[in-house]
Design a protein around this motif. Structure first.
Motif, short mmCIF file in Angstrom:
data_model
loop_
_atom_site.label_atom_id
_atom_site.label_comp_id
_atom_site.label_asym_id
_atom_site.label_seq_id
_atom_site.Cartn_x
_atom_site.Cartn_y
_atom_site.Cartn_z
N ALA A 81 -41.01 -0.96 -5.26
CA ALA A 81 -41.74 0.00 -4.43
C ALA A 81 -42.78 0.76 -5.25
CB ALA A 81 -40.75 0.99 -3.79
N SER A 84 -45.80 -1.48 -5.87
CA SER A 84 -46.60 -1.62 -4.65
C SER A 84 -47.41 -0.36 -4.41
CB SER A 84 -45.69 -1.89 -3.44
OG SER A 84 -44.97 -3.08 -3.62
N LEU A 98 -49.26 -2.54 4.55
CA LEU A 98 -47.92 -2.83 4.05
C LEU A 98 -46.84 -2.44 5.05
CD1 LEU A 98 -48.31 -1.63 0.35
CD2 LEU A 98 -48.40 -3.97 1.21
N VAL A 99 -47.14 -1.54 5.97
CA VAL A 99 -46.14 -1.09 6.93
C VAL A 99 -46.56 -1.42 8.36
CG1 VAL A 99 -45.33 0.75 5.42
CG2 VAL A 99 -47.18 1.21 7.02
N ILE A 124 -41.67 1.94 3.46
CA ILE A 124 -41.57 0.53 3.10
C ILE A 124 -40.21 -0.03 3.51
CG2 ILE A 124 -41.28 -1.02 1.13
CD1 ILE A 124 -44.14 -0.64 1.82
#
Length: 354
Positions: A81, A84, A98-99, A124
Protein backbone atom coordinates in the motif's frame (compact mmCIF):
# COMPACT_ATOMS: atom_id res chain seq x y z
CA UNK A 1 15.70 5.78 8.62
CA UNK A 2 18.10 2.89 9.06
CA UNK A 3 17.37 2.52 12.80
CA UNK A 4 14.42 0.28 11.92
CA UNK A 5 16.77 -2.37 10.58
CA UNK A 6 19.34 -4.47 12.47
CA UNK A 7 22.88 -3.17 12.11
CA UNK A 8 23.90 -6.28 10.19
CA UNK A 9 21.15 -5.74 7.61
CA UNK A 10 22.10 -2.10 7.17
CA UNK A 11 25.74 -3.08 6.63
CA UNK A 12 24.72 -5.70 4.07
CA UNK A 13 22.54 -3.20 2.18
CA UNK A 14 25.44 -0.74 2.22
CA UNK A 15 27.67 -3.42 0.65
CA UNK A 16 25.07 -4.06 -2.07
CA UNK A 17 24.84 -0.33 -2.77
CA UNK A 18 28.62 0.01 -3.05
CA UNK A 19 28.72 -3.00 -5.36
CA UNK A 20 26.16 -1.62 -7.83
CA UNK A 21 26.71 2.14 -7.52
CA UNK A 22 27.82 3.36 -10.94
CA UNK A 23 27.96 7.14 -10.74
CA UNK A 24 29.06 9.99 -8.47
CA UNK A 25 27.08 13.03 -7.39
CA UNK A 26 28.39 15.76 -5.09
CA UNK A 27 31.41 13.60 -4.32
CA UNK A 28 29.38 10.58 -3.16
CA UNK A 29 28.61 7.27 -4.81
CA UNK A 30 25.16 7.07 -6.36
CA UNK A 31 22.95 4.63 -8.27
CA UNK A 32 21.50 5.33 -11.67
CA UNK A 33 18.10 3.82 -12.58
CA UNK A 34 19.89 1.04 -14.49
CA UNK A 35 22.09 0.19 -11.50
CA UNK A 36 19.03 0.22 -9.22
CA UNK A 37 17.31 -2.27 -11.53
CA UNK A 38 20.32 -4.60 -11.47
CA UNK A 39 20.55 -4.43 -7.69
CA UNK A 40 16.89 -5.02 -6.85
CA UNK A 41 15.10 -7.18 -9.40
CA UNK A 42 15.26 -9.77 -12.20
CA UNK A 43 15.98 -8.27 -15.64
CA UNK A 44 12.41 -8.81 -16.89
CA UNK A 45 10.86 -6.37 -14.40
CA UNK A 46 10.35 -2.65 -15.01
CA UNK A 47 11.62 -0.86 -11.90
CA UNK A 48 11.08 2.72 -13.05
CA UNK A 49 8.11 3.24 -10.70
CA UNK A 50 10.08 1.81 -7.75
CA UNK A 51 13.05 4.03 -8.59
CA UNK A 52 10.75 7.07 -8.55
CA UNK A 53 9.58 6.08 -5.06
CA UNK A 54 13.15 5.60 -3.83
CA UNK A 55 14.29 8.89 -5.40
CA UNK A 56 12.44 11.05 -2.88
CA UNK A 57 14.17 14.28 -3.99
CA UNK A 58 13.80 13.63 -7.74
CA UNK A 59 17.55 13.92 -8.39
CA UNK A 60 17.64 11.15 -10.97
CA UNK A 61 20.14 9.15 -8.85
CA UNK A 62 19.97 7.39 -5.48
CA UNK A 63 22.28 7.98 -2.55
CA UNK A 64 23.14 5.22 -0.10
CA UNK A 65 20.58 6.62 2.36
CA UNK A 66 17.90 6.61 -0.36
CA UNK A 67 18.64 2.97 -1.17
CA UNK A 68 18.57 1.80 2.46
CA UNK A 69 15.40 3.82 3.13
CA UNK A 70 13.68 2.12 0.19
CA UNK A 71 14.77 -1.35 1.35
CA UNK A 72 13.47 -0.52 4.83
CA UNK A 73 10.11 0.42 3.32
CA UNK A 74 9.88 -2.98 1.62
CA UNK A 75 10.01 -4.71 5.02
CA UNK A 76 6.94 -2.94 6.37
CA UNK A 77 3.83 -5.07 6.76
CA UNK A 78 1.89 -2.65 4.52
CA UNK A 79 4.69 -2.15 1.99
CA UNK A 80 2.40 -2.77 -0.99
CA UNK A 81 0.00 0.00 0.00
CA UNK A 82 2.83 2.42 0.81
CA UNK A 83 4.52 1.78 -2.53
CA UNK A 84 1.25 2.34 -4.38
CA UNK A 85 0.60 5.54 -2.45
CA UNK A 86 4.12 6.87 -3.06
CA UNK A 87 4.08 5.94 -6.74
CA UNK A 88 0.70 7.57 -7.38
CA UNK A 89 1.44 10.58 -5.13
CA UNK A 90 -1.23 11.89 -2.73
CA UNK A 91 -3.12 13.76 -5.47
CA UNK A 92 -6.55 12.15 -5.64
CA UNK A 93 -6.63 12.43 -9.43
CA UNK A 94 -3.88 9.79 -9.55
CA UNK A 95 -5.43 7.68 -6.81
CA UNK A 96 -8.97 7.61 -8.15
CA UNK A 97 -8.13 4.95 -10.75
CA UNK A 98 -6.85 2.62 -8.02
CA UNK A 99 -10.21 2.62 -6.21
CA UNK A 100 -12.50 2.84 -9.23
CA UNK A 101 -14.21 -0.46 -8.27
CA UNK A 102 -15.70 1.18 -5.17
CA UNK A 103 -18.24 3.94 -6.00
CA UNK A 104 -18.21 5.24 -2.43
CA UNK A 105 -14.40 5.61 -2.50
CA UNK A 106 -14.56 7.41 -5.86
CA UNK A 107 -17.18 9.79 -4.49
CA UNK A 108 -15.06 10.50 -1.43
CA UNK A 109 -12.06 11.40 -3.59
CA UNK A 110 -14.03 13.54 -6.04
CA UNK A 111 -13.88 16.83 -4.12
CA UNK A 112 -10.65 16.28 -2.19
CA UNK A 113 -7.34 17.38 -3.76
CA UNK A 114 -5.26 15.25 -1.35
CA UNK A 115 -5.74 12.52 1.24
CA UNK A 116 -3.54 10.99 3.92
CA UNK A 117 -1.82 7.64 3.64
CA UNK A 118 -4.05 6.15 6.35
CA UNK A 119 -7.13 7.09 4.33
CA UNK A 120 -5.57 5.74 1.14
CA UNK A 121 -4.69 2.37 2.71
CA UNK A 122 -8.24 1.96 4.02
CA UNK A 123 -9.75 2.84 0.64
CA UNK A 124 -7.45 0.40 -1.15
CA UNK A 125 -8.60 -2.43 1.13
CA UNK A 126 -12.23 -1.53 0.56
CA UNK A 127 -11.71 -1.23 -3.20
CA UNK A 128 -10.04 -4.64 -3.36
CA UNK A 129 -12.96 -6.18 -1.50
CA UNK A 130 -15.34 -4.52 -3.96
CA UNK A 131 -13.39 -5.91 -6.94
CA UNK A 132 -13.52 -9.40 -5.41
CA UNK A 133 -17.30 -9.12 -5.03
CA UNK A 134 -17.75 -7.83 -8.57
CA UNK A 135 -15.62 -10.65 -9.98
CA UNK A 136 -17.78 -13.24 -8.23
CA UNK A 137 -21.03 -11.63 -9.39
CA UNK A 138 -19.77 -11.51 -12.98
CA UNK A 139 -18.99 -15.25 -12.84
CA UNK A 140 -22.48 -16.02 -11.44
CA UNK A 141 -24.93 -14.53 -13.95
CA UNK A 142 -27.76 -16.82 -12.69
CA UNK A 143 -27.46 -15.36 -9.21
CA UNK A 144 -27.11 -18.77 -7.57
CA UNK A 145 -24.48 -17.59 -5.09
CA UNK A 146 -22.08 -20.25 -6.36
CA UNK A 147 -19.45 -20.53 -9.09
CA UNK A 148 -17.80 -23.48 -10.82
CA UNK A 149 -14.37 -24.70 -9.74
CA UNK A 150 -12.82 -23.61 -13.05
CA UNK A 151 -14.20 -20.09 -12.62
CA UNK A 152 -12.93 -20.02 -9.05
CA UNK A 153 -9.34 -20.66 -10.18
CA UNK A 154 -9.52 -17.91 -12.83
CA UNK A 155 -10.92 -15.37 -10.35
CA UNK A 156 -8.61 -16.37 -7.50
CA UNK A 157 -5.50 -15.86 -9.62
CA UNK A 158 -6.50 -12.20 -10.06
CA UNK A 159 -6.15 -11.59 -6.34
CA UNK A 160 -3.78 -14.19 -4.87
CA UNK A 161 -0.59 -15.95 -6.07
CA UNK A 162 -1.92 -19.31 -7.21
CA UNK A 163 -0.44 -21.55 -9.91
CA UNK A 164 -2.83 -23.89 -11.82
CA UNK A 165 -0.53 -26.87 -11.15
CA UNK A 166 -0.07 -26.23 -7.43
CA UNK A 167 -1.45 -28.64 -4.80
CA UNK A 168 -3.88 -25.94 -3.68
CA UNK A 169 -5.37 -25.61 -7.18
CA UNK A 170 -5.70 -29.36 -7.53
CA UNK A 171 -7.62 -29.59 -4.23
CA UNK A 172 -10.08 -26.76 -4.84
CA UNK A 173 -12.76 -29.28 -5.84
CA UNK A 174 -12.77 -30.51 -2.23
CA UNK A 175 -14.27 -27.15 -1.24
CA UNK A 176 -17.39 -27.67 -3.40
CA UNK A 177 -20.80 -27.96 -1.75
CA UNK A 178 -21.01 -31.63 -2.76
CA UNK A 179 -18.74 -34.10 -4.58
CA UNK A 180 -20.94 -33.95 -7.70
CA UNK A 181 -21.73 -30.23 -7.90
CA UNK A 182 -18.22 -28.85 -8.57
CA UNK A 183 -19.56 -25.47 -7.38
CA UNK A 184 -18.33 -23.33 -4.50
CA UNK A 185 -20.49 -20.97 -2.46
CA UNK A 186 -19.78 -17.29 -1.94
CA UNK A 187 -18.78 -17.57 1.76
CA UNK A 188 -16.23 -20.32 0.96
CA UNK A 189 -14.95 -18.21 -1.93
CA UNK A 190 -14.36 -15.24 0.38
CA UNK A 191 -12.67 -17.44 2.99
CA UNK A 192 -10.32 -18.89 0.37
CA UNK A 193 -9.30 -15.47 -1.01
CA UNK A 194 -8.81 -14.08 2.50
CA UNK A 195 -6.74 -17.09 3.56
CA UNK A 196 -4.39 -17.05 0.57
CA UNK A 197 -4.04 -13.26 0.43
CA UNK A 198 -1.80 -13.29 3.52
CA UNK A 199 -0.07 -16.67 4.09
CA UNK A 200 1.70 -15.23 7.14
CA UNK A 201 -1.63 -15.38 9.01
CA UNK A 202 -1.56 -19.16 8.66
CA UNK A 203 1.87 -19.39 10.23
CA UNK A 204 0.97 -17.02 13.05
CA UNK A 205 -2.26 -18.78 14.01
CA UNK A 206 -1.17 -22.05 15.60
CA UNK A 207 -4.50 -22.38 17.42
CA UNK A 208 -6.20 -20.61 14.47
CA UNK A 209 -6.80 -17.53 16.60
CA UNK A 210 -6.51 -15.09 13.68
CA UNK A 211 -8.55 -17.17 11.23
CA UNK A 212 -12.31 -17.24 10.98
CA UNK A 213 -14.04 -20.60 11.48
CA UNK A 214 -14.69 -20.96 7.76
CA UNK A 215 -11.08 -20.01 6.92
CA UNK A 216 -9.93 -22.71 9.35
CA UNK A 217 -12.18 -25.26 7.61
CA UNK A 218 -10.79 -24.27 4.21
CA UNK A 219 -7.22 -24.53 5.49
CA UNK A 220 -7.78 -27.99 6.97
CA UNK A 221 -9.37 -29.24 3.76
CA UNK A 222 -6.61 -27.90 1.50
CA UNK A 223 -3.82 -29.04 3.81
CA UNK A 224 -5.12 -32.55 4.48
CA UNK A 225 -6.54 -33.23 1.01
CA UNK A 226 -9.74 -34.55 2.57
CA UNK A 227 -13.23 -33.09 2.16
CA UNK A 228 -14.59 -31.69 5.42
CA UNK A 229 -11.40 -32.38 7.39
CA UNK A 230 -11.54 -31.00 10.92
CA UNK A 231 -7.76 -30.86 11.38
CA UNK A 232 -4.46 -31.05 9.52
CA UNK A 233 -0.89 -31.91 10.45
CA UNK A 234 1.63 -29.08 10.97
CA UNK A 235 3.68 -30.49 8.09
CA UNK A 236 0.75 -30.33 5.65
CA UNK A 237 -0.05 -26.77 6.74
CA UNK A 238 3.60 -25.80 6.20
CA UNK A 239 3.36 -27.23 2.68
CA UNK A 240 0.40 -24.95 1.98
CA UNK A 241 2.39 -21.94 3.21
CA UNK A 242 5.39 -22.95 1.08
CA UNK A 243 3.13 -23.28 -1.97
CA UNK A 244 1.82 -19.75 -1.45
CA UNK A 245 5.28 -18.25 -1.06
CA UNK A 246 6.81 -20.18 -3.98
CA UNK A 247 4.21 -18.63 -6.27
CA UNK A 248 5.59 -15.20 -5.31
CA UNK A 249 9.06 -15.83 -6.80
CA UNK A 250 9.96 -13.60 -9.79
CA UNK A 251 8.96 -14.93 -13.19
CA UNK A 252 12.55 -14.72 -14.38
CA UNK A 253 13.67 -17.26 -11.76
CA UNK A 254 11.25 -19.84 -13.11
CA UNK A 255 12.12 -19.04 -16.72
CA UNK A 256 15.84 -19.41 -16.12
CA UNK A 257 15.71 -22.79 -14.41
CA UNK A 258 17.91 -25.19 -16.43
CA UNK A 259 15.95 -27.59 -18.60
CA UNK A 260 16.57 -31.30 -18.03
CA UNK A 261 19.05 -32.81 -20.51
CA UNK A 262 18.13 -35.72 -22.76
CA UNK A 263 20.22 -38.91 -22.75
CA UNK A 264 22.23 -37.83 -25.80
CA UNK A 265 22.77 -34.34 -24.40
CA UNK A 266 23.97 -35.85 -21.11
CA UNK A 267 26.50 -38.07 -22.93
CA UNK A 268 27.77 -35.08 -24.94
CA UNK A 269 27.99 -32.96 -21.80
CA UNK A 270 30.05 -35.59 -19.95
CA UNK A 271 32.27 -36.05 -23.03
CA UNK A 272 32.86 -32.31 -23.00
CA UNK A 273 33.75 -32.44 -19.29
CA UNK A 274 36.15 -35.33 -19.97
CA UNK A 275 37.93 -33.43 -22.76
CA UNK A 276 38.16 -30.23 -20.72
CA UNK A 277 39.47 -32.19 -17.74
CA UNK A 278 42.14 -33.85 -19.88
CA UNK A 279 43.28 -30.51 -21.31
CA UNK A 280 43.30 -28.85 -17.89
CA UNK A 281 45.21 -31.75 -16.35
CA UNK A 282 47.76 -31.73 -19.19
CA UNK A 283 48.35 -28.00 -18.89
CA UNK A 284 48.77 -28.25 -15.12
CA UNK A 285 51.24 -31.14 -15.43
CA UNK A 286 53.25 -29.30 -18.11
CA UNK A 287 53.51 -26.13 -16.03
CA UNK A 288 54.95 -27.86 -12.97
CA UNK A 289 56.95 -30.54 -14.83
CA UNK A 290 60.31 -28.67 -14.75
CA UNK A 291 60.03 -28.54 -10.95
CA UNK A 292 59.29 -32.27 -10.82
CA UNK A 293 62.23 -32.99 -13.12
CA UNK A 294 64.65 -31.03 -10.93
CA UNK A 295 63.29 -32.71 -7.81
CA UNK A 296 63.68 -36.16 -9.37
CA UNK A 297 67.26 -35.52 -10.51
CA UNK A 298 68.22 -34.14 -7.13
CA UNK A 299 66.86 -37.26 -5.48
CA UNK A 300 68.48 -39.68 -7.92
CA UNK A 301 71.94 -38.07 -8.26
CA UNK A 302 74.93 -40.15 -7.23
CA UNK A 303 78.38 -38.82 -6.41
CA UNK A 304 81.04 -39.75 -9.02
CA UNK A 305 83.67 -38.98 -6.38
CA UNK A 306 83.08 -39.39 -2.66
CA UNK A 307 81.91 -36.08 -1.22
CA UNK A 308 81.31 -34.49 -4.63
CA UNK A 309 77.72 -34.24 -5.93
CA UNK A 310 76.72 -33.35 -9.51
CA UNK A 311 74.19 -30.74 -8.39
CA UNK A 312 74.77 -28.44 -5.43
CA UNK A 313 71.11 -27.36 -5.10
CA UNK A 314 67.91 -26.94 -7.12
CA UNK A 315 69.00 -23.70 -8.77
CA UNK A 316 72.31 -25.29 -9.78
CA UNK A 317 70.37 -28.23 -11.22
CA UNK A 318 68.19 -25.87 -13.30
CA UNK A 319 71.24 -24.09 -14.68
CA UNK A 320 73.10 -27.28 -15.60
CA UNK A 321 70.08 -28.87 -17.29
CA UNK A 322 69.51 -25.75 -19.41
CA UNK A 323 73.25 -25.41 -20.18
CA UNK A 324 73.77 -29.05 -21.13
CA UNK A 325 70.36 -30.00 -22.61
CA UNK A 326 68.70 -26.70 -23.51
CA UNK A 327 65.26 -25.44 -22.43
CA UNK A 328 63.60 -28.57 -23.79
CA UNK A 329 65.71 -30.60 -21.39
CA UNK A 330 63.42 -29.38 -18.58
CA UNK A 331 60.57 -31.26 -20.31
CA UNK A 332 62.39 -34.51 -20.98
CA UNK A 333 59.99 -37.36 -20.19
CA UNK A 334 56.87 -35.15 -20.24
CA UNK A 335 54.99 -37.54 -22.56
CA UNK A 336 54.64 -40.43 -20.08
CA UNK A 337 53.65 -37.94 -17.38
CA UNK A 338 50.79 -36.63 -19.54
CA UNK A 339 49.62 -40.17 -20.32
CA UNK A 340 49.09 -40.72 -16.60
CA UNK A 341 47.90 -37.31 -15.42
CA UNK A 342 45.50 -36.22 -18.21
CA UNK A 343 43.11 -39.21 -17.93
CA UNK A 344 43.14 -38.98 -14.14
CA UNK A 345 42.08 -35.31 -14.17
CA UNK A 346 39.55 -35.95 -16.93
CA UNK A 347 37.86 -38.74 -14.97
CA UNK A 348 37.83 -36.64 -11.78
CA UNK A 349 36.07 -33.70 -13.48
CA UNK A 350 33.60 -35.98 -15.30
CA UNK A 351 32.39 -37.75 -12.16
CA UNK A 352 32.46 -34.59 -10.03
CA UNK A 353 28.71 -33.94 -10.56
CA UNK A 354 27.64 -37.43 -9.47
Amino acid sequence: MSSQLPAGDVARLAEIFDLYADTVSDGAKCMSPAAFARATSPPVLDTSAFFAVADTEARGVLTKDDFIRFQTLLRDADAAAKLSFSAAEPETASLRALVSADPAASSYLKDRPKISYAEFAQLIDASRAARIRHAFVAADPQGSGTIHIDQLLVIARQFVPLEPTSPISQRLALLSESPDSQRIGYPTFLALISLLSDPSRIRQSAPATSLSPLETDVLNTLASGERGAESATPESISNIIDTCYSALQPVSQAEHKPKPRTGLMEVMFQAYNFAIGAVAGGIGAAVVYPIDLVKTRMQNQRAAVVGEMLYKNSIDCFRKVIRNEGILGLYRGLGPQLVGVAPEKAIKLTVNDF
